[in-house]
Write a protein that holds these residues in place. Sequence first.
Motif, mmCIF file in Angstrom:
data_model
loop_
_atom_site.group_PDB
_atom_site.id
_atom_site.type_symbol
_atom_site.label_atom_id
_atom_site.label_comp_id
_atom_site.label_asym_id
_atom_site.label_seq_id
_atom_site.Cartn_x
_atom_site.Cartn_y
_atom_site.Cartn_z
ATOM 1 N N THR A 128 0.845 -1.202 0.000
ATOM 2 C CA THR A 128 0.000 0.000 0.000
ATOM 3 C C THR A 128 0.877 1.248 0.000
ATOM 4 O O THR A 128 0.672 2.179 -0.786
ATOM 5 C CB THR A 128 -0.879 0.011 1.283
ATOM 6 O OG1 THR A 128 -1.620 -1.185 1.314
ATOM 7 C CG2 THR A 128 -1.779 1.228 1.350
ATOM 8 N N HIS A 129 1.875 1.265 0.874
ATOM 9 C CA HIS A 129 2.718 2.462 0.984
ATOM 10 C C HIS A 129 3.604 2.653 -0.235
ATOM 11 O O HIS A 129 3.847 3.784 -0.655
ATOM 12 C CB HIS A 129 3.523 2.410 2.290
ATOM 13 C CG HIS A 129 2.659 2.737 3.458
ATOM 14 N ND1 HIS A 129 2.175 4.010 3.673
ATOM 15 C CD2 HIS A 129 2.108 1.955 4.406
ATOM 16 C CE1 HIS A 129 1.396 4.007 4.735
ATOM 17 N NE2 HIS A 129 1.329 2.769 5.196
ATOM 18 N N LEU A 130 4.060 1.565 -0.813
ATOM 19 C CA LEU A 130 4.862 1.684 -2.034
ATOM 20 C C LEU A 130 4.022 2.339 -3.144
ATOM 21 O O LEU A 130 4.478 3.256 -3.818
ATOM 22 C CB LEU A 130 5.346 0.290 -2.443
ATOM 23 C CG LEU A 130 6.295 0.218 -3.638
ATOM 24 C CD1 LEU A 130 7.185 -1.025 -3.523
ATOM 25 C CD2 LEU A 130 5.580 0.183 -4.965
ATOM 26 N N ARG A 131 2.785 1.885 -3.273
ATOM 27 C CA ARG A 131 1.926 2.444 -4.336
ATOM 28 C C ARG A 131 1.633 3.921 -4.096
ATOM 29 O O ARG A 131 1.637 4.716 -5.030
ATOM 30 C CB ARG A 131 0.606 1.672 -4.405
ATOM 31 C CG ARG A 131 0.820 0.272 -4.961
ATOM 32 C CD ARG A 131 -0.511 -0.383 -5.296
ATOM 33 N NE ARG A 131 -0.279 -1.766 -5.681
ATOM 34 C CZ ARG A 131 -0.979 -2.801 -5.244
ATOM 35 N NH1 ARG A 131 -1.988 -2.614 -4.410
ATOM 36 N NH2 ARG A 131 -0.701 -4.016 -5.653
ATOM 37 N N LEU A 132 1.371 4.279 -2.833
ATOM 38 C CA LEU A 132 1.081 5.690 -2.527
ATOM 39 C C LEU A 132 2.295 6.560 -2.838
ATOM 40 O O LEU A 132 2.176 7.643 -3.424
ATOM 41 C CB LEU A 132 0.693 5.847 -1.049
ATOM 42 C CG LEU A 132 -0.685 5.304 -0.672
ATOM 43 C CD1 LEU A 132 -0.849 5.298 0.853
ATOM 44 C CD2 LEU A 132 -1.793 6.129 -1.321
ATOM 45 N N LEU A 133 3.480 6.064 -2.456
ATOM 46 C CA LEU A 133 4.700 6.832 -2.723
ATOM 47 C C LEU A 133 4.921 6.967 -4.224
ATOM 48 O O LEU A 133 5.264 8.059 -4.712
ATOM 49 C CB LEU A 133 5.903 6.146 -2.059
ATOM 50 C CG LEU A 133 7.246 6.820 -2.314
ATOM 51 C CD1 LEU A 133 7.292 8.218 -1.679
ATOM 52 C CD2 LEU A 133 8.402 5.973 -1.770
ATOM 53 N N ALA A 134 4.711 5.877 -4.965
ATOM 54 C CA ALA A 134 4.904 5.929 -6.423
ATOM 55 C C ALA A 134 4.000 7.002 -7.027
ATOM 56 O O ALA A 134 4.437 7.802 -7.861
ATOM 57 C CB ALA A 134 4.595 4.567 -7.037
ATOM 58 N N ARG A 135 2.762 7.040 -6.569
ATOM 59 C CA ARG A 135 1.806 8.016 -7.116
ATOM 60 C C ARG A 135 2.276 9.449 -6.840
ATOM 61 O O ARG A 135 2.252 10.298 -7.712
ATOM 62 C CB ARG A 135 0.440 7.779 -6.474
ATOM 63 C CG ARG A 135 -0.697 8.057 -7.442
ATOM 64 C CD ARG A 135 -2.040 7.913 -6.780
ATOM 65 N NE ARG A 135 -2.306 6.553 -6.335
ATOM 66 C CZ ARG A 135 -3.233 6.233 -5.420
ATOM 67 N NH1 ARG A 135 -3.957 7.173 -4.842
ATOM 68 N NH2 ARG A 135 -3.437 4.983 -5.087
ATOM 69 N N THR A 136 2.743 9.695 -5.623
ATOM 70 C CA THR A 136 3.198 11.045 -5.271
ATOM 71 C C THR A 136 4.408 11.448 -6.103
ATOM 72 O O THR A 136 4.473 12.561 -6.634
ATOM 73 C CB THR A 136 3.581 11.102 -3.763
ATOM 74 O OG1 THR A 136 2.454 10.666 -3.024
ATOM 75 C CG2 THR A 136 3.981 12.493 -3.337
ATOM 76 N N LEU A 137 5.371 10.544 -6.232
ATOM 77 C CA LEU A 137 6.594 10.883 -6.974
ATOM 78 C C LEU A 137 6.270 11.106 -8.457
ATOM 79 O O LEU A 137 6.786 12.039 -9.083
ATOM 80 C CB LEU A 137 7.652 9.788 -6.810
ATOM 81 C CG LEU A 137 8.162 9.555 -5.375
ATOM 82 C CD1 LEU A 137 9.126 8.376 -5.327
ATOM 83 C CD2 LEU A 137 8.834 10.808 -4.812
ATOM 84 N N GLN A 138 5.388 10.262 -8.995
ATOM 85 C CA GLN A 138 5.009 10.418 -10.414
ATOM 86 C C GLN A 138 4.274 11.732 -10.627
ATOM 87 O O GLN A 138 4.493 12.412 -11.621
ATOM 88 C CB GLN A 138 4.134 9.240 -10.869
ATOM 89 C CG GLN A 138 4.977 8.019 -11.221
ATOM 90 C CD GLN A 138 4.183 6.715 -11.218
ATOM 91 O OE1 GLN A 138 3.092 6.640 -10.668
ATOM 92 N NE2 GLN A 138 4.754 5.680 -11.821
ATOM 93 N N ALA A 139 3.436 12.100 -9.658
ATOM 94 C CA ALA A 139 2.693 13.364 -9.777
ATOM 95 C C ALA A 139 3.648 14.554 -9.778
ATOM 96 O O ALA A 139 3.323 15.628 -10.287
ATOM 97 C CB ALA A 139 1.688 13.489 -8.640
#
Length: 223
Positions: free
Chosen positions: A19-30
């Motif tokens: 869950t946290h990996l996906r949330l971090l990926a989304r933030t960095l990509q944004a």
Amino acid sequence: MPRGFFITFEGLDGSGKTTHLRLLARTLQARGLPVTVTRQPGGTELGDQIRALLLNSQTQNIAPLAEMALMFADRAQSLQQIIEPALASGHIVLCDRFTDSTEAYQGGGRALGSERILELHRAVCGNRWPDLTLLLLPDIDSSLSRARRRNVHQLIEGVDENRFEAEQRTFYERTFAKYREIAQREVSRVVAIEAETPAEATVEAIQERILKVVEERLAQFSG
Ligand code: TMP
């Protein structure tokens, strides 16, 4: 970015790392950063087959050393096919589990010890270690009950990744203890995230801590 930045997520099954990996990926990509997301075992064609074999509860009697070797076979493929090319092209690589998992689960849980795992790491992965490892350490019982709930859902959908979750609690106690040992040894690489209070244990609070650590490390790295 001159070369990529390698971040791994670690923790027991059900610790919330995916869950946290996906949330971090989304933030960095944004933020417009190039991100590659992968996991171990899996992520490559060979790795997905190794994953299916290792995680299916129908697979029985795997010798601990065979299990360890298969984890590294998966890792060798993942490094060559995904991780090294992504780092070479300047990506931030977010990988769900890496060698710390083998040290914790096979070295600790299966009691093979750390030395053998670290030797095999050198043989297979050379000096490649993550720049940063985020180790999520909620208590064992809440991790395991979350993992078991997830497995019931997966089984309903026809996916059996149940083999490790069927282990005794003592297996997870040894795995958890090994994770703590790794965190104490690898102080500059591994950041252990533990919550003291229920307020600190929410997904939002933990993600905020993760983001802060990642921002600091990326700033040091580029600066
Ligand atoms: P996960 O991808 O859902 O976290 O599940 C992977 C399972 O495989 C998990 O139970 C931990 C286990 N595992 C090992 O035992 N050793 C390893 O080296 C890796 C990468 C995973």
